[in-house]
Scaffold this active site. Sequence first.
Site, mmCIF file in Angstrom:
data_model
loop_
_atom_site.group_PDB
_atom_site.id
_atom_site.type_symbol
_atom_site.label_atom_id
_atom_site.label_comp_id
_atom_site.label_asym_id
_atom_site.label_seq_id
_atom_site.Cartn_x
_atom_site.Cartn_y
_atom_site.Cartn_z
ATOM 1 N N CYS A 84 0.588 -1.131 -0.047
ATOM 2 C CA CYS A 84 -0.112 -0.368 -0.212
ATOM 3 C C CYS A 84 1.212 1.353 -0.185
ATOM 4 O O CYS A 84 1.801 1.540 0.571
ATOM 5 C CB CYS A 84 -0.988 0.078 1.100
ATOM 6 S SG CYS A 84 -2.231 1.380 1.262
ATOM 7 N N CYS A 87 0.772 2.619 3.832
ATOM 8 C CA CYS A 87 0.879 2.171 4.643
ATOM 9 C C CYS A 87 1.739 1.443 4.396
ATOM 10 O O CYS A 87 2.436 0.472 6.009
ATOM 11 C CB CYS A 87 -0.512 1.619 5.961
ATOM 12 S SG CYS A 87 -1.327 0.562 5.231
ATOM 13 N N CYS A 133 -7.217 -1.083 1.161
ATOM 14 C CA CYS A 133 -6.123 -1.375 2.001
ATOM 15 C C CYS A 133 -7.808 -1.058 3.288
ATOM 16 O O CYS A 133 -7.655 -0.239 3.983
ATOM 17 C CB CYS A 133 -5.314 -0.349 2.529
ATOM 18 S SG CYS A 133 -4.031 -1.245 3.540
ATOM 19 N N CYS A 136 -5.092 1.580 6.171
ATOM 20 C CA CYS A 136 -5.908 2.393 6.780
ATOM 21 C C CYS A 136 -6.787 2.910 5.618
ATOM 22 O O CYS A 136 -7.071 3.765 5.198
ATOM 23 C CB CYS A 136 -4.039 3.240 5.777
ATOM 24 S SG CYS A 136 -4.105 3.212 4.037
ATOM 25 N N CYS A 156 -7.826 -4.810 -10.707
ATOM 26 C CA CYS A 156 -8.287 -4.037 -11.304
ATOM 27 C C CYS A 156 -7.423 -3.093 -10.740
ATOM 28 O O CYS A 156 -8.085 -2.487 -9.349
ATOM 29 C CB CYS A 156 -9.119 -3.642 -12.155
ATOM 30 S SG CYS A 156 -8.167 -2.849 -13.336
#
Length: 167
Positions: A84, A87, A133, A136, A156
């Site tokens: 991510c 984070c 995610c 976060c 995607c």
Amino acid sequence: MKYLLVFGLLCIVSLMACSNSINKETVLSMNNDYFEDTLKKRKSMEEWKKQLTEEEFRITRQKGTERAFTGKYWNHKDNGVYVCTCCGTELFNSKTKFDSGTGWPSFYDVIDKKNVGEIVDKTLGMIRTEVVCKKCDAHLGHVFDDGPKPTGLRYCVNSASLKFNKK
Ligand code: FE
């Protein structure tokens, strides 16, 4: 008999001490995870704005989409892990990346379902499944059921939602 009683008592006391320490450790680690998650989630939009580029902010915090074939990872083929961009949580492994022809990085699986959340998205007159995610809440992209085997899924994802760690 007396010795047996003392031995028995000692056994019980040591058992209690042992289970007590395990409980304390478990609770402590649970609290650490909880606080870590909460702290990450508590970043304000202003803080995210400072941390991210304009494009990363627009996509991850405002659910934007990058133009196809423009992101840095749609045609990226190195071995490693995609995390991510907000984070650093591990999201996708390059082993599950495939060429979908869409112009966005595409994966047929996630590293750990615990790290990727799904939300029903009814915008733009379609019903799609948004992926985020879980640590976060960053917007990543969408998941579709027209992917290759073994999962049949196609995640995607926007390049701007990802950072690559080469392995
Ligand atoms: Fe994140």
